[in-house]
Motif scaffolding. Structure first.
Motif, PDB file in Angstrom:
ATOM      1  N   PHE A 372      11.532  20.099 -11.421  1.00 36.08           N
ATOM      2  CA  PHE A 372      11.177  18.501 -11.292  1.00 36.08           C
ATOM      3  C   PHE A 372       9.577  18.198 -10.433  1.00 36.08           C
ATOM      4  CE2 PHE A 372      15.695  19.326 -11.045  1.00 36.08           C
ATOM      5  CZ  PHE A 372      15.826  18.753 -12.450  1.00 36.08           C
ATOM      6  N   LEU A 373       9.137  17.449 -11.199  1.00 36.50           N
ATOM      7  CA  LEU A 373       7.768  16.728 -10.453  1.00 36.50           C
ATOM      8  C   LEU A 373       7.948  15.437 -10.405  1.00 36.50           C
ATOM      9  CD1 LEU A 373       4.690  16.996  -9.959  1.00 36.50           C
ATOM     10  CD2 LEU A 373       4.494  16.229 -12.231  1.00 36.50           C
ATOM     11  N   VAL A 374       7.899  14.960  -8.803  1.00 39.72           N
ATOM     12  CA  VAL A 374       8.025  13.602  -8.639  1.00 39.72           C
ATOM     13  C   VAL A 374       7.059  13.060  -8.184  1.00 39.72           C
ATOM     14  CG1 VAL A 374       9.592  12.058  -6.958  1.00 39.72           C
ATOM     15  CG2 VAL A 374      10.317  14.506  -7.454  1.00 39.72           C
ATOM     16  N   SER A 375       6.684  11.875  -8.675  1.00 38.19           N
ATOM     17  CA  SER A 375       5.605  10.796  -8.660  1.00 38.19           C
ATOM     18  C   SER A 375       5.882   9.627  -8.030  1.00 38.19           C
ATOM     19  CB  SER A 375       4.841  10.611  -9.950  1.00 38.19           C
ATOM     20  OG  SER A 375       5.774  10.200 -10.653  1.00 38.19           O
ATOM     21  N   VAL A 376       5.271   9.025  -6.964  1.00 41.31           N
ATOM     22  CA  VAL A 376       5.054   7.573  -6.329  1.00 41.31           C
ATOM     23  C   VAL A 376       4.120   6.873  -6.704  1.00 41.31           C
ATOM     24  CG1 VAL A 376       6.841   8.408  -4.736  1.00 41.31           C
ATOM     25  CG2 VAL A 376       4.475   8.258  -4.127  1.00 41.31           C
ATOM     26  N   SER A 377       4.422   5.438  -6.880  1.00 40.23           N
ATOM     27  CA  SER A 377       2.984   4.705  -7.169  1.00 40.23           C
ATOM     28  C   SER A 377       3.122   3.455  -6.601  1.00 40.23           C
ATOM     29  CB  SER A 377       3.537   4.400  -8.896  1.00 40.23           C
ATOM     30  OG  SER A 377       2.863   3.270  -9.387  1.00 40.23           O
ATOM     31  N   THR A 378       2.158   2.680  -6.748  1.00 42.61           N
ATOM     32  CA  THR A 378       2.132   1.256  -6.153  1.00 42.61           C
ATOM     33  C   THR A 378       3.094   0.349  -6.884  1.00 42.61           C
ATOM     34  OG1 THR A 378      -0.005   0.736  -7.433  1.00 42.61           O
ATOM     35  CG2 THR A 378      -0.308   1.598  -5.177  1.00 42.61           C
ATOM     36  N   ASP A 379       3.570   0.892  -7.854  1.00 43.69           N
ATOM     37  CA  ASP A 379       4.496  -0.162  -8.969  1.00 43.69           C
ATOM     38  C   ASP A 379       5.896  -0.237  -7.944  1.00 43.69           C
ATOM     39  OD1 ASP A 379       6.052   2.347  -9.400  1.00 43.69           O
ATOM     40  OD2 ASP A 379       5.480   2.258 -11.559  1.00 43.69           O
ATOM     41  N   GLY A 380       5.997   0.538  -7.075  1.00 46.21           N
ATOM     42  CA  GLY A 380       7.030   0.488  -6.031  1.00 46.21           C
ATOM     43  C   GLY A 380       8.493   1.220  -6.468  1.00 46.21           C
ATOM     44  N   THR A 381       8.232   2.205  -7.406  1.00 52.16           N
ATOM     45  CA  THR A 381       9.116   3.333  -7.847  1.00 52.16           C
ATOM     46  C   THR A 381       8.592   4.720  -7.635  1.00 52.16           C
ATOM     47  OG1 THR A 381       8.382   3.488 -10.172  1.00 52.16           O
ATOM     48  CG2 THR A 381       9.711   1.656  -9.719  1.00 52.16           C
ATOM     49  N   ALA A 382       9.596   5.656  -7.534  1.00 49.42           N
ATOM     50  CA  ALA A 382       9.263   6.965  -7.555  1.00 49.42           C
ATOM     51  C   ALA A 382      10.215   7.392  -8.757  1.00 49.42           C
ATOM     52  CB  ALA A 382       9.956   7.588  -6.355  1.00 49.42           C
ATOM     53  N   ARG A 383       9.450   8.503  -9.534  1.00 44.73           N
ATOM     54  CA  ARG A 383      10.018   8.866 -10.721  1.00 44.73           C
ATOM     55  C   ARG A 383       9.941  10.526 -10.767  1.00 44.73           C
ATOM     56  NH1 ARG A 383       8.958   3.743 -12.812  1.00 44.73           N
ATOM     57  NH2 ARG A 383      10.032   3.212 -14.722  1.00 44.73           N
ATOM     58  N   VAL A 384      10.990  10.862 -11.510  1.00 48.52           N
ATOM     59  CA  VAL A 384      11.069  12.071 -11.640  1.00 48.52           C
ATOM     60  C   VAL A 384      11.186  12.687 -12.905  1.00 48.52           C
ATOM     61  CG1 VAL A 384      12.775  14.439 -11.316  1.00 48.52           C
ATOM     62  CG2 VAL A 384      12.883  12.296  -9.662  1.00 48.52           C
ATOM     63  N   PHE A 385      10.079  13.904 -13.075  1.00 43.51           N
ATOM     64  CA  PHE A 385      10.012  14.235 -14.650  1.00 43.51           C
ATOM     65  C   PHE A 385      10.669  15.942 -14.572  1.00 43.51           C
ATOM     66  CE2 PHE A 385       6.854  10.959 -13.581  1.00 43.51           C
ATOM     67  CZ  PHE A 385       7.092  10.207 -14.751  1.00 43.51           C
TER      68      PHE A 385
END
Length: 391
Positions: A372-385
Motif C-alpha cells: 500500500f501507498l498512503v498519501s495525505v493532502s491539504t484536502d484533509g484526507t489520507a488515502r490508501v492506494f
C-alpha cells in the motif's frame, strides 16, 4: 436527456419536416436570475474523476502535512496536520483510530523508531511527543527548541531522537527516558532537513541559511560546514544520504542539487537541471540512482555514478514529495495537482496515476509489506492506494 437514437422513428421524421425551430417569448415558462460568478468559465474543464483509493481516513478536520507507515506493522499508519492533531489508524480498518492528543499547533512531522515500538510526533508548538505503539499511550514529552519542529528522525539502531527547529537549532534526546542529550547550534536559519547517517555515526543537517552542517552526535562538535560556491545559493529544502553513509545529496530553493562527501565535507558533484525549488529527494535502495522532484513540474531520475539525468518525467504541476517503492524499480510522486503518480525508473514512463485527492499532496509513505501507498493532502484526507503489483 434522451439519446436521439432511442426516439421513435416517426418523431425524427416530424422534426425533419419542421426545419429550424424558433422559440418566442410566449414559450418562456419561468425566468431565473443567475449570478455570472456561479457559471463555469469556458476554459474550466468539469471532470468527474473516479477515486482510486481503497481506504480513506477522514478523522482530521484540517489540512494534512505528514504521513508515515509503521516499519513493522503493515496496516499501521500515523498522520498529522493543521488541526493540531495526530492519529494512528489502520489500513482497511475504518473503525479503528487512536488520537495523538496534546499538541498546541500543527503536527508537522512524524517518525516511527526503526523497531516500530515508538512514534515521535513533532509540532510547530516546539514540542515532540513520544508514543508507545503497543498501548498507544503517551510515553514522554521532549522540550527545548524555541521554535516549531521542522522534522523528527530516530537513530537507525536505537531510541535516540533528533529534531530540527525553526529557531536554527538541532536537538537530540533519549526517547525512552525523555532526557536531553545534546544541542547542535550554528545554523543561521530554520533547520529544514536533517538525519543520522545510516550507520548512526554522524548527523547531517540543512538549513535555509544555505548551509549543510556535519556533526559528531556524541560530542556535538560541528565537523564540517558546507557553504558558498559551488554549493547552494539559497536555502536547503531536502536531504538524503547514501546507504554506505559516505554521501549526502541535498536540494535547494535555487533549483540545484549537490552531492557532498560526508567525510571530507567537499562538494563532489552538482546536478543542475531543475528550474525551480527542489522539494524532495530519494535515493534508490537497489540502484545507484537518485530521484529529485521540483516546483518546475519535473521528476528527474539521476545516474549518480555519472552525475547525469537518466530521465525527466513531466508533471501537470509542482512535485511536492516522492518515495521509492521499496527495492523495486518504481517510485511514486505526490503533486500539487492532487495526483499521485507511479513511475518506472528504468524507462521514465508513468505507469499509473492515482486519482482521489482534490488538493496538493503533502507527504507519501509505503506500508511495511509494500502492498500500500498512503498519501495525505491539504484536502484533509489520507488515502490508501494498492501498489502490490509494483513490488
Amino acid at each position: 436527456m434522451s439519446n436521439p437514437a432511442h426516439l421513435p422513428h416517426q418523431e425524427e421524421e416530424e422534426d425533419d419536416d419542421q426545419g429550424e425551430v424558433f422559440i418566442d417569448e410566449g414559450d418562456i415558462i419561468n425566468e431565473v436570475d443567475v449570478d455570472e460568478e456561479d457559471l463555469p468559465d469556458a476554459d474550466d474543464e468539469i471532470v468527474d474523476e473516479h477515486d482510486d483509493s481503497m481506504h480513506i481516513f477522514t478523522g482530521h478536520t484540517g489540512e494534512l502535512y505528514t504521513v508515515v507507515c509503521s516499519p513493522t506493522d503493515p496496516a499501521l499508519v500515523a498522520t498529522g496536520g493543521g488541526d493540531d492533531r495526530g492519529f494512528l489508524w489502520k489500513i482497511g480498518q475504518g473503525d479503528w483510530a487512536s488520537e495523538l492528543q496534546g499538541h498546541k499547533d500543527s503536527v508537522s512531522s512524524l517518525a516511527f523508531s526503526t523497531d516500530g515500538q515508538l512514534l515521535a510526533s513533532g509540532s510547530l508548538d516546539g514540542i515532540i511527543q513520544i508514543w508507545d505503539i503497543t498501548s498507544t499511550n503517551l510515553k514522554t514529552t521532549l522540550e527545548g527548541p524555541g521554535g516549531g519542529i521542522e522534522w523528527v528522525r530516530w537513530h537507525p539502531r536505537g531510541h535516540l531522537v533528533l529534531a530540527g527547529s525553526e529557531d536554527s537549532t538541532v536537538w537530540m534526546w533519549n526517547g525512552d527516558k525523555g532526557s536531553y542529550l545534546n544541542l547542535f547550534s550554528g545554523h543561521g536559519g530554520s533547520v529544514t532537513c536533517g538525519d543520522f547517517t545510516p550507520d548512526g555515526k554522524t548527523i547531517c543537517t540543512g538549513s535555509n541559511d544555505a548551509t549543510l552542517r556535519i556533526w559528531n552526535p556524541k560530542s556535538g562538535e560541528n565537523i564540517h560546514v558546507v557553504q558558498g560556491h559551488p554549493y547552494h545559493s539559497a536555502g536547503l529544502t531536502c536531504l538524503a544520504m547514501s546507504s554506505d553513509s559516505t554521501l549526502a545529496v541535498t536540494g535547494s530553493e535555487d533549483g540545484s542539487v549537490h552531492i557532498v562527501n560526508i567525510t571530507t565535507g567537499k562538494v563532489v558533484s552538482s546536478l543542475v537541471s531543475h528550474l525551480d525549488s527542489v522539494e524532495c529527494i530519494g535515493l534508490a535502495p537497489s540502484f545507484p540512482w537518485a530521484a529529485t522532484g521540483g516546483m518546475d513540474n519535473k521528476l528527474i531520475i539521476w545516474d549518480l555514478q555519472h552525475s547525469l539525468p537518466r530521465s525527466t518525467c513531466d508533471h501537470e504541476d509542482g512535485v511536492t514529495c516522492l518515495t521509492w517503492l521499496g527495492g523495486s524499480r518504481y517510485l511514486a510522486t505526490g503533486c500539487a495537482d492532487g495526483k499521485v503518480r507511479l513511475w518506472d525508473s528504468l524507462s521514465g514512463d508513468c505507469v499509473r496515476t492515482f486519482n482521489g485527492h482534490s488538493e496538493p499532496i503533502q507527504s507519501l509513505s509505503v506500508s511495511a509489506n509494500k502492498d500500500f501507498l498512503v498519501s495525505v493532502s491539504t484536502d484533509g484526507t489520507a488515502r490508501v492506494f494498492e501498489i502490490a503489483e509494483y513490488k
